[in-house]
Design a protein around this motif. Structure first.
Motif, PDB file in Angstrom:
ATOM      1  N   HIS A  62     -37.942  -6.355  53.997  1.00 37.31           N
ATOM      2  CA  HIS A  62     -37.761  -5.742  55.134  1.00 37.31           C
ATOM      3  C   HIS A  62     -36.165  -5.485  55.566  1.00 37.31           C
ATOM      4  CE1 HIS A  62     -41.912  -4.982  56.753  1.00 37.31           C
ATOM      5  NE2 HIS A  62     -42.252  -6.197  56.016  1.00 37.31           N
ATOM      6  N   GLY A  72     -35.342  -2.817  57.652  1.00 37.87           N
ATOM      7  CA  GLY A  72     -36.404  -1.739  56.830  1.00 37.87           C
ATOM      8  C   GLY A  72     -35.350  -1.233  55.696  1.00 37.87           C
ATOM      9  N   PRO A  86     -40.753  -1.189  56.317  1.00 34.79           N
ATOM     10  CA  PRO A  86     -40.342  -0.588  57.830  1.00 34.79           C
ATOM     11  C   PRO A  86     -39.468  -1.649  58.378  1.00 34.79           C
ATOM     12  CG  PRO A  86     -42.905  -1.631  57.807  1.00 34.79           C
ATOM     13  CD  PRO A  86     -42.027  -1.796  56.463  1.00 34.79           C
ATOM     14  N   ASN A  87     -38.793  -0.883  59.603  1.00 28.79           N
ATOM     15  CA  ASN A  87     -38.238  -1.737  60.453  1.00 28.79           C
ATOM     16  C   ASN A  87     -39.177  -2.448  61.281  1.00 28.79           C
ATOM     17  OD1 ASN A  87     -36.467  -2.460  62.542  1.00 28.79           O
ATOM     18  ND2 ASN A  87     -35.681  -0.340  62.779  1.00 28.79           N
ATOM     19  N   ASN A 153     -37.663   4.757  60.030  1.00 30.01           N
ATOM     20  CA  ASN A 153     -38.568   4.298  58.933  1.00 30.01           C
ATOM     21  C   ASN A 153     -38.426   5.430  57.833  1.00 30.01           C
ATOM     22  OD1 ASN A 153     -39.293   1.516  59.575  1.00 30.01           O
ATOM     23  ND2 ASN A 153     -40.802   2.440  60.826  1.00 30.01           N
TER      24      ASN A 153
END
Length: 426
Positions: A62, A72, A86-87, A153
């Motif tokens: 991440h 991310g 992802p964030n 993302n």
């Protein structure tokens, strides 16, 4: 003709019913043990979450190289394409700032996003489902304290049909069963703690267990070793085999490697060095020994890998000359090494692994243990790839894999060329 139409209709209905059942099984949720845990001290909860985030090595997937923590963008290569972490900062627009503790638990435990969409198992919810609700809440509390970062993302880059997310329902029906890991009452607390960390938060099976063609782990609890897809490194067996696994290691040896990156039998390299650097060096002594106790309980595989082809006399002679010229000063003539500064090559799982890829990569690119708090200035091994051709590297690796009782077999110049080419593409 009418009978044939009726039979076809029955067949179509049966197939539709089967798909419906698979979809239901693959999307249902397990609510057991899902009540939010009661926590008295918010500060202690956050610090516990910080520790757990390190043990789970959350930052590895991440946090993009050079990017902000947990924002991310990290590429995760797989045989099906590249996914991107992802964030998970508390940014409300692009992160998980609008997620509740229940939403976060749902992702860890059931593999579903806040909107109910199915998550790809590159996010190891197949292991994280074993985590308790209390630990999930601690992780959530910590992530709420990291700096919010507005970063959208990146969409996954997956080949068809793997980009069809609804197909995950079928995969989950076949390979995923949510459920918090329960202690085994006939085992001591230390063993149960080690099993919880290895099989759950540590998700060791993600690398150390083989996968089938659909990417599902096979024999996850046996941790029998596997080539890491997309990285071209081999994660060695963590079972009790004395040659290829941890049979010669003590619980303390395992704990020492996890906390320092070095041990008398081997040193961490490649992806494992990154795991030690970002994760396991922060283990408490108790947790490191618990992992050691659990791994030492794993039996050797009943079916042993077939050793590679024995090295011929000419290959061994050339390899011995190269070893004398480049390696003996640090690793000794008998392969015993020099304490933890230069690990032994005799009985070293990296050397004796069924796959020679790690040994070839270390010879080509050098060996660099992680700089940890307990070992801030580890000795490194220089790369010999620019100095030695493929044939000489093959002779040297064959000599090391075949000497001092290692019996792992020889490699060819073609093997070296393939690894050299793959490393160039990394």
């Amino acid at each position: 003709m009418k009978l044939i139409k009726q039979l076809l209709l029955v067949l179509v209905l049966a197939v539709a019913a089967g798909i419906s059942v698979l979809y239901w099984v693959g999307t249902r949720e397990d609510d057991a043990d899902g009540a939010a845990a009661v926590q008295a001290d918010a500060g202690q909860l956050v610090e516990r979450g910080r520790y757990l985030a390190r043990l789970g090595n959350c930052a590895a997937c991440h946090t993009a190289r050079g990017g902000q923590a947990y924002a991310g963008g990290t590429p995760i290569p797989t045989p099906f394409g590249t996914l991107y972490g992802p964030n998970i900062t508390p940014d409300r627009q692009t992160g998980i700032g609008t997620w509740s503790a229940d939403d976060f638990w749902r992702a860890l435990h059931n593999g579903k996003s806040r909107d109910g969409s199915l998550l790809y198992p590159a996010f190891p919810y197949t292991e994280y489902t074993r985590i308790t609700r209390a630990d999930a809440d601690a992780l959530y509390a910590f992530l709420r304290t990291v700096e919010p970062v507005e970063r959208a993302n990146r969409p996954h880059d997956l080949a068809f049909p793997y980009d069809q997310r609804w197909l995950l329902a079928v995969w989950r029906a076949l390979y995923f069963r949510p459920g918090v890991q329960q202690d085994q009452p006939d085992q001591p607390a230390q063993w149960n703690r080690g099993r919880y960390l290895v099989q759950g938060l540590g998700h060791c099976a993600a690398c150390h267990a083989p996968r089938n063609r659909l990417g599902a782990s096979v024999g996850a609890e046996r941790l029998g070793g596997a080539l890491i897809a997309g990285l071209d490194w081999y994660a060695p067996p963590l079972d009790g085999d004395p040659l290829t696994g941890l049979g010669r290691w003590s619980e303390q040896d395992i704990a020492t490697l996890l906390q320092t990156g070095m041990a008398r039998h081997s040193s961490a390299a490649g992806p494992m060095a990154e795991v030690v650097l970002g994760s396991t060096q922060y283990l408490t002594d108790a947790d490191a020994l618990a992992i050691g106790a659990y791994l030492k309980s794993l039996p050797a595989a009943e079916t042993k890998p077939v050793p590679g082809r024995p090295a011929g006399a000419a290959l061994m002679q050339r390899g011995g000359q190269l070893y004398e010229q480049h390696c003996v000063q640090c690793h000794q003539a008998d392969g015993s090494g020099s304490g933890q500064a230069w690990p032994a090559l005799a009985g070293n799982p990296t050397v004796t692994a069924p796959s020679p890829v790690n040994t070839i990569r270390v010879v080509l690119d050098g060996g660099y243990a992680p700089a940890t708090a307990a070992n801030p200035r580890p000795h490194g091994m220089p790369p010999f790839g620019p100095l030695l051709g493929d044939a000489d590297v093959a002779a040297l690796v064959s000599y090391v894999r075949s000497s001092w009782g290692n019996g792992a077999g020889s490699v060819t110049a073609f093997d070296v060329k393939r690894v050299r080419s793959a490393a160039t593409l990394d």
